[in-house]
Motif scaffolding. Structure first.
Motif, PDB file in Angstrom:
ATOM      1  N   ASN A 132      18.461   8.112 -17.177  1.00  0.00           N
ATOM      2  CA  ASN A 132      19.186   7.820 -15.940  1.00  0.00           C
ATOM      3  C   ASN A 132      19.742   6.399 -15.882  1.00  0.00           C
ATOM      4  N   SER A 133      19.350   5.536 -16.833  1.00  0.00           N
ATOM      5  CA  SER A 133      19.928   4.192 -16.867  1.00  0.00           C
ATOM      6  C   SER A 133      21.441   4.257 -17.001  1.00  0.00           C
ATOM      7  N   TYR A 134      21.917   5.310 -17.677  1.00  0.00           N
ATOM      8  CA  TYR A 134      23.348   5.439 -17.936  1.00  0.00           C
ATOM      9  C   TYR A 134      24.075   6.170 -16.808  1.00  0.00           C
ATOM     10  N   ARG A 135      23.299   6.652 -15.821  1.00  0.00           N
ATOM     11  CA  ARG A 135      23.921   7.386 -14.721  1.00  0.00           C
ATOM     12  C   ARG A 135      23.589   6.783 -13.363  1.00  0.00           C
ATOM     13  N   MET A 136      22.865   5.648 -13.387  1.00  0.00           N
ATOM     14  CA  MET A 136      22.411   5.055 -12.129  1.00  0.00           C
ATOM     15  C   MET A 136      23.543   4.712 -11.207  1.00  0.00           C
ATOM     16  N   GLU A 137      23.384   5.047  -9.939  1.00  0.00           N
ATOM     17  CA  GLU A 137      24.369   4.638  -8.941  1.00  0.00           C
ATOM     18  C   GLU A 137      24.380   3.133  -8.856  1.00  0.00           C
ATOM     19  N   GLY A 138      25.552   2.561  -8.838  1.00  0.00           N
ATOM     20  CA  GLY A 138      25.671   1.110  -8.760  1.00  0.00           C
ATOM     21  C   GLY A 138      25.991   0.477 -10.094  1.00  0.00           C
ATOM     22  N   ASN A 139      25.906   1.282 -11.193  1.00  0.00           N
ATOM     23  CA  ASN A 139      26.318   0.729 -12.479  1.00  0.00           C
ATOM     24  C   ASN A 139      27.795   0.425 -12.462  1.00  0.00           C
ATOM     25  N   ILE A 140      28.181  -0.613 -13.161  1.00  0.00           N
ATOM     26  CA  ILE A 140      29.602  -0.945 -13.256  1.00  0.00           C
ATOM     27  C   ILE A 140      30.367   0.177 -13.934  1.00  0.00           C
TER      28      ILE A 140
END
Length: 392
Positions: A381-389
Motif C-alpha cells: 500500500n506504500s505505492y497506493r497511499m492517499e496523499g502520495n505525490i
C-alpha cells in the motif's frame, strides 16, 4: 506653409513613432528574446512530476518523531500534518503521549481546536470526548445506555525516547516491527547534558540522507571544505576509513551502521598533531539517525530525526547531547558546523533525480546492499497511499 504649430507637433510625432517602430521590430523579429528557453528550476511542475514518477514512495514505514513532550504540557494539543495524514498529539491522564486522527469521526471537526478534559480530548463542535484508544468515552447529549463501539477514531502506536514522541506509520496498518533504541546513558545528568535542538527543512526525498552513507566518494567533494565563511578556503577535511555495515541479528533488520574518520588540513598540510574526528552512525529505520562523535573535550551525541510533511518536503530536527566535560560554547559551534555541512548537500538534494540502477564503478560504496536495506520500509500500500505525490 509650415506654421509654428506644425513645428511643435514634430517632437510629438517622433515620440509616438519611435517607440511604435521599436515595439513592431521587437515583436516581429525578436521572438527568441521575448520567450527565452525555460531554465531548470526545482519547483517547476515538469520536474516535480518527473520526481514523482521515478522516486520510491515519499512515506516509508517506520517510527517518526512527531512532537516534544514539552509541547504537550498543561493540556496543550499539537496538530501535525505529515506522512499524508493529519494528527493530534496530547497527554492523557497519566502523562503519556497520545496520537489520534485529527478529524472527529462524528462530523469531521478538527480535534486540534478542542481541549484536554480528564485525560481525554474533547471535540470543539459537539464536545464528544475520546480516550487514548480513540474510543468515544463521553457524548453530552447521548441518551442510550452504552456508547456504541463504532464511535471511535484511529489511535496510532506511540513510543518515546528522551523527551521525544514518535508515531508508528505503516501503509498497510501493520503493528510496529521493532522498538526504539533506548539511550539510558543520555539520561544520566552526572555524565551527559542535553544542549538543545536545531531545525531545518529540505525539498528532497527522505531517503537522501541515508543514501549519503554508501556514497563514499561525495564526502571528499562536497564536504572537503570546512563549512566556515572565509576560513573554509584554508581549512580542509579529508575523510577516510569509511565503512557501512548491517547488523546480523534478525531482530535488528532495521539497523545499519556507518563509520568514518576526518582529518584536518591547513594550507594543504595535514595537521598530524590534531587527532582525526571519529564518527559512528546508527541508522534506526528510515527516519532516525544516531551520531556518536569524538571531540578534544569528550563525546558528543546527536539524535537526528526526519519526517516528510509532504512529498519531497522533509522536516529535520537535530537533538544534541554532550558529556559534561564538553563546554557548551564548543558544542554550539560544533552543532552550527553540522548544520552548515547539511547546507553543502542541500543544492544537490533539492535538485536530484533518482537512478534505480545507478552506473557504479570501482571505488563507489555498497549501493546495492543499501538499496536492499531501504526497500524493507515499503509495503504494497506504500505505492497506493492517499496523499502520495504519485496521485497528483
Amino acid at each position: 506653409m509650415w506654421s509654428f504649430d506644425h513645428i511643435l507637433s514634430i517632437p510629438l510625432v517622433l515620440c509616438l513613432l519611435v517607440p511604435g517602430l521599436y515595439w513592431f521590430y521587437y515583436w516581429a523579429f525578436s521572438g527568441s528574446l521575448r520567450k527565452p528557453f525555460p531554465a531548470f528550476h526545482p519547483k517547476r511542475e515538469t520536474f516535480l512530476k518527473h520526481r514523482a514518477k521515478i522516486f520510491p514512495p515519499p512515506y516509508p514505514n517506520g517510527w517518526f518523531k512527531i512532537a516534544n513532550m514539552s509541547e504537550l504540557e498543561n493540556g496543550q494539543i499539537k496538530s501535525v500534518s505529515a506522512l499524508g495524514h493529519e494528527f493530534v498529539v496530547y497527554l492523557d491522564g497519566e502523562g503519556k503521549p497520545v496520537v489520534l486522527d485529527a478529524f472527529c469521526p462524528h462530523q469531521g471537526a478538527h480535534l486540534g481546536g478542542g481541549k484536554v478534559v480528564d485525560g481525554c480530548i474533547q471535540c470543539p463542535f459537539h464536545e464528544w470526548e475520546f480516550n487514548s484508544e480513540g474510543k468515544a468515552c463521553k457524548i453530552p447529549y447521548f441518551t442510550g445506555s452504552k456508547i456504541p463501539d463504532f464511535a471511535k477514531t484511529k489511535s496510532w502506536p506511540v513510543q518515546t525516547i528522551q523527551h521525544l514522541v514518535f508515531v508508528w506509520h505503516h501503509a498497510d496498518g501493520e503493528p510496529p516491527s521493532w522498538d526504539l533504541m533506548q539511550r539510558p546513558h543520555l539520561k544520566d545528568r552526572s555524565k551527559y547534558y542535553y544542549f538543545g535542538a536545531f531545525q531545518g527543512e529540505f525539498d528532497m526525498h527522505i531517503m537522501e540522507m541515508a543514501e549519503n552513507s554508501p556514497d563514499y566518494a561525495h564526502f571528499n567533494v562536497l564536504h572537503k571544505n570546512l563549512p566556515i565563511p572565509f576560513f573554509g578556503r584554508f581549512l580542509k577535511i579529508e575523510f577516510f576509513d569509511l565503512n557501512m555495515s548491517f547488523d546480523s541479528d534478525p531482530k535488528k533488520h532495521h539497523i545499519h551502521y556507518f563509520h568514518n574518520k576526518a582529518q584536518m588540513w591547513f594550507l594543504n598540510k595535514k595537521l598530524d598533531n590534531y587527532p582525526p574526528q571519529v564518527t559512528d552512525l546508527i541508522f534506526e529505520g528510515p527516519a532516525i539517525i544516531n551520531f556518536q562523535l569524538s571531540s578534544p573535550f569528550g563525546k558528543i551525541e546527536l539524535i537526528k530525526t526526519l519526517i516528510p510533511i509532504a512529498p519531497f518536503h522533509v522536516y529535520n530536527e537535530d537533538h544534541w547531547f554532550g558529556e559534561n566535560s564538553v563546554p557548551r560554547w564548543f558544542l554550539y559551534i560544533y552543532a552550527k558546523f553540522a548544520s552548515y555541512a547539511l547546507d553543502q548537500d542541500r543544492p544537490v538534494w533539492d535538485t536530484k533525480s533518482y537512478k534505480a540502477k545507478p552506473i557504479l564503478v570501482k571505488g563507489d560504496g555498497p549501493w546495492p546492499a543499501h538499496r536492499r536495506w531501504w526497500s524493507q520500509f515499503y509495503s504494497p500500500n506504500s505505492y497506493r497511499m492517499e496523499g502520495n505525490i504519485n496521485d497528483w
